[in-house]
Design an enzyme around this catalytic site. Structure first.
Site, PDB file in Angstrom:
ATOM      1  N   HIS A 158      -6.612  44.856  71.465  1.00  0.00           N
ATOM      2  CA  HIS A 158      -5.575  43.982  72.020  1.00  0.00           C
ATOM      3  C   HIS A 158      -4.544  43.597  70.991  1.00  0.00           C
ATOM      4  CE1 HIS A 158      -9.034  43.450  74.683  1.00  0.00           C
ATOM      5  NE2 HIS A 158      -8.116  43.480  75.602  1.00  0.00           N
TER       6      HIS A 158
ATOM      7  N   HIS B 214      -3.901  49.805  77.635  1.00  0.00           N
ATOM      8  CA  HIS B 214      -4.978  50.637  77.076  1.00  0.00           C
ATOM      9  C   HIS B 214      -4.950  52.050  77.642  1.00  0.00           C
ATOM     10  CE1 HIS B 214      -6.445  46.921  75.541  1.00  0.00           C
ATOM     11  NE2 HIS B 214      -6.782  46.448  76.730  1.00  0.00           N
TER      12      HIS B 214
END
Lengths: 206, 331
Positions: free
Chosen positions: B219, B57
């Site tokens: 994700h 991320h």
């Protein structure tokens, strides 16, 4: 029969083999309804478990189960790490100090493991999680009066397959709602590997 | 899979090595862990702020370590929550005796691992409080699900809770303001291409040339709906309307806006999107206090974006505006 330290080592080795062989399959199941890392995480965790327990000298069954718990907790990550870690920790605590585990104590230990996972994951049976494999297996084991490898393996398989029809309401898959129906729950499949490995271990010991 | 990596199994360790090498003056890695902390941690008399989650991320979360933001970020495996022992090490490293505050994104694994770490810390006498961020409006809030996911809005929680701690706020005061942000922040995302986790080696889902996935998380997981790709203006409208519907916005309210790229979206496209988002907010009579356009909470090389709105009050506005030297926080 009672479950011996060496059998627990064999159990973990067999579980590791199955997880490694099916690493990509577990990951593909998780890609369908989750975030696609279950096989990768379980493979990393069980590889470490086997490295830790194979060839080590353990006095008691509870010691080895505790090491399994701590290794899974520290190496798997995600949701599976705390859940499997908690399960083995509760099982270990339940049989604390025992050199080998008789059938009744083992089933009680599994019940406590299941309770621990429910509490940790704030989850119940029927929500398309690994609990949907554990709960029916323990239910059947309670009815038997000794280790029955065929019963163990068949119950775990049927329970795992049944998760295909469940709509997920817990875990990452819950975000998909109805789109989760028709897919196996990856955690239930890895739990099936664990129980069928236990069945094979017991069968081998007869 | 085509990526600039060495070994798919070691991407996180390799990344952290390079990250520390890039910021040796401000960051350090706790040996044998994937926890990154401020070099001067623990800061005396200050509540420590710890966040983290799976890797992939970037710049979240280590990019938000700095004065007035995070004291530590715990980096899990790719898209996988860090384990309790790692989070516990970070908590110990940043506790000055004033307690430690955890910013957790609402994913089952993150919540469980951070809660276990908090239990370990409390057993050692460290005061720990937490907030669970759940800004994603794509996921309907219902008692039948684990609740909404935490996505880009988490960065506003880092900033405002961090500023409060920096200003001398107590653990309880930090928790209160963080909860206020959680109540007032909403996001919604979409993707035009998926991403590939290195150890998996193939994309997490596939989209046809003319398709987009609406309501994705961070994700690489599928979203809530797949549909035909529309124009930037229409995407802006769909995402912004969903966000605006979810919380009461009144004419004259002040808001902070974040147009976040998912890793492979050119700034050009983010600015195109922002153009229409600002018009919509203006039409609704909202005052945009500050706009953030760029990559704040990504999903590897996924192309896509998310729109985040934070309703501000006097306190949160001032804390958002206060200085931070975190490497990745800029408007």
């Amino acid at each position: 029969m009672e479950l011996q330290v060496e059998q627990i080592v064999t159990w973990m080795e067999k579980a590791n083999e199955k997880v490694q062989d099916n690493k990509e399959y577990l990951t593909s199941l998780d890609q369908a309804i989750g975030d696609g890392d279950h096989g990768i995480n379980m493979a990393r965790g069980f590889k470490e478990v086997v490295q830790k327990v194979s060839g080590s000298d353990y006095e008691t069954a509870s010691d080895i189960l505790k090491d399994v718990a701590m290794t899974l907790m520290g190496k798997v990550g995600g949701a599976a790490g705390p859940l499997y870690g908690t399960a083995f920790l509760k099982l270990s605590a339940s049989v604390k100090g025992k050199k080998s585990i008789d059938y009744g104590s083992f089933v009680t230990g599994l019940e406590e493991a299941l309770a621990g996972m429910k509490q940790r994951g704030k989850s119940e049976q029927g929500e398309k999680t690994l609990i949907d494999t554990w709960a029916p297996v323990i239910e059947e084991m309670k009815k038997a009066d000794g280790f029955d490898c065929d019963l163990l393996s068949a119950t775990a398989k049927a329970a795992m397959e049944k998760t295909k029809d469940i709509k997920a309401t817990k875990g990452r898959a819950s975000y998909l709602g109805d789109r989760s129906i028709g897919h196996l729950d990856p955690g239930s499949v890895s739990s099936y590997y664990l129980f069928t490995s236990l069945a094979e271990t017991i069968r081998g010991g007869k | 899979m085509k990526k600039i990596i060495n070994n798919p199994e070691e991407v996180v360790q390799d990344m952290l090595k390079g990250l520390i090498a890039a910021h040796p003056e401000s960051l350090k890695q706790i040996p044998n862990t994937t926890a990154i902390v401020r070099k001067d941690a623990p800061v005396a008399n200050k509540v420590g702020i710890v966040s983290g989650g799976g890797s992939g991320h970037e710049p979240a979360h280590a990019g938000y370590i700095g004065e007035g933001m995070l004291d530590a970020a715990v980096c899990g495996e790719m898209f996988t929550s860090p384990t309790p022992d790692q989070v516990f090490e970070a908590i110990k490293a940043v506790d000055s005796g004033s307690g430690v505050f955890l910013v957790i994104k609402n994913y089952t694994g993150d919540v469980m691992n951070f809660e276990m770490a908090a239990e370990l810390a409390e057993a050692e006498g460290i005061d720990v409080e937490k907030v669970v961020v759940n800004d994603d409006v794509a996921v309907e809030d219902s008692s039948f699900t684990t609740g909404r996911r935490g996505i880009a809005g988490t960065v506003f929680v880092h900033k405002i809770a961090g500023a409060k701690a920096d200003a001398g706020g107590s653990l309880q005061e930090v928790k209160d303001v963080a909860e206020k942000v959680v109540v007032n922040v909403r996001s919604m995302g979409m993707a035009v291409t998926p991403c590939t986790v290195p150890a998996a080696g193939k994309p997490s889902f596939t989209l046809d040339e003319n398709e987009m996935e609406i309501g994705i998380g961070i994700h690489g997981e599928p979203g809530i709906e797949r549909k035909k790709l529309t124009s930037a203006d229409e995407i802006a409208e769909e995402l912004t309307q969903k966000v605006l519907e979810d919380i009461e916005f009144n004419s004259g309210d002040e808001v902070a806006v974040m147009i976040n790229g998912m890793g492979a979206t050119p700034e050009m496209e983010l600015y195109i999107l922002n153009g229409r988002v600002q018009e919509i907010l203006h039409e609704r009579g909202l005052n945009v206090h500050k706009t953030f356009v760029g990559e704040y909470m990504t999903s590897l090389e996924m192309a896509g974006c998310s729109v985040t709105l934070l309703k501000l009050d006097k306190e949160t506005k001032q804390l958002l505006d206060s200085d931070s030297n975190a490497s990745a926080f800029h408007s």
